[in-house]
Enzyme design. Structure first.
Site, PDB file in Angstrom:
ATOM      1  N   TYR A 108      -2.989  41.798 124.684  1.00 31.29           N
ATOM      2  CA  TYR A 108      -3.658  43.004 125.183  1.00 31.29           C
ATOM      3  C   TYR A 108      -4.054  43.915 124.035  1.00 31.29           C
ATOM      4  O   TYR A 108      -5.198  44.398 123.963  1.00 31.29           O
ATOM      5  CB  TYR A 108      -2.740  43.735 126.157  1.00 31.29           C
ATOM      6  N   ASP A 110     -16.551  46.870 140.967  1.00 27.76           N
ATOM      7  CA  ASP A 110     -15.208  46.304 140.847  1.00 27.76           C
ATOM      8  C   ASP A 110     -15.224  44.945 141.521  1.00 27.76           C
ATOM      9  O   ASP A 110     -16.272  44.491 142.004  1.00 27.76           O
ATOM     10  CB  ASP A 110     -14.157  47.223 141.480  1.00 27.76           C
TER      11      ASP A 110
END
Length: 279
Positions: free
Chosen positions: A151, A32
């Site tokens: 998106y 991450d």
């Protein structure tokens, strides 16, 4: 034990995915942007995972996905399962869209998983023992919403990329699938969701929102031996929300109902029925 690389591992769904594989005793590489939540997750999973390592990466950088895969491979051995769970979920109106916002969204949601898959495929093909990739898509890939066009576009493209990769990489024994969640509430500073949005999108035939664990179990299954003859599929885990427009009222009341309910015509439609079409 299998070595599993999970991107976006610090997020709600990513954490649940990592926990599912840890429960199987997998070797984990958690990736991450920020180190602190990864260290916290690694400590939490230490009791069940065979081994756990963390890697930070900024997936908006063009070379980051390949570097991440190579680092994971070098640190803990060949990667058996790559889970591309990193993603951003912004609200971007088309009329106010900028090139910078579009590029950042597609860099994380599309370019990063595609390039990570490509890097993984090269290493796995050279190894000659196959492999598995699971991308995290979204029900938005099938339907637009206000503020969600970019998106939705990124996830629709990711689903096609999933199929294309499956088509090409099957010859090397590499399976590529996607899991498409419905609405799953998570505590996310990166991808906040308003209460109004959650209330409007949450309806589904099963009557509850999804949980990160619902998605994680599907990822674990489709990456596992039970799904060894499945590739190029988009597994929709959405409580049935993709089946249709549950929130719309009936065109006519049910044939049976309260005594004061208006009766449904038995034969022909009303004269002005051609003026509209039910969605």
């Amino acid at each position: 034990m299998r070595h599993v690389l999970v991107t976006g591992a610090a997020g709600g769904i990513g954490r649940a995915i990592a926990a599912q594989f840890a429960a199987q005793g997998a070797v984990l590489t958690l990736a991450d942007r920020d180190r602190a939540p990864l260290d916290d997750l690694a400590a939490h999973l230490a009791a069940t995972a065979s081994a756990t390592g963390v890697l930070t990466a900024d997936l908006t950088a063009a070379d980051a996905p390949e570097e991440l895969v190579r680092r994971a491979w070098a640190a803990r051995g060949p990667v058996d399962v790559l889970v591309n769970a990193a993603g951003v979920y912004p609200s971007l109106d088309m009329a106010e869209l900028t090139a910078e916002a579009w590029d950042r969204l597609f860099a994380v949601n599309l370019r990063a998983p595609v390039l990570a898959t490509a890097a993984y495929a090269r290493l796995a093909a050279a190894r000659g023992e196959g492999g598995t990739v699971v991308n995290i898509s979204s029900g938005s890939a099938l339907r637009a919403r206000p503020g969600g066009g970019p998106y939705a576009s990124s996830k629709a493209a990711l689903e096609m990329a999933t199929r294309a990769a499956a088509l090409e990489l099957g010859a090397h024994g590499i399976r590529v699938n996607a899991v498409s969640p419905g609405f799953v509430p998570v505590d996310s500073a990166c991808n906040p969701v308003s209460e109004q949005y959650a209330a409007a999108i949450g309806a589904n035939p099963l009557g509850r929102p999804g949980s990160p664990e619902d998605i994680a179990r599907a990822v674990r299954w489709i990456a596992g031996p039970e799904a060894s003859w499945i590739t190029g599929e988009i597994l929709r885990v959405d409580g049935g929300s993709g089946t249709g427009a549950l929130h719309l009222p009936r065109i006519w009341p049910p044939a049976t109902g309260p005594a004061d309910a208006p009766a449904r015509p038995a034969t022909s439609a009303p004269a002005d029925a051609t003026k509209g079409h039910p969605a």
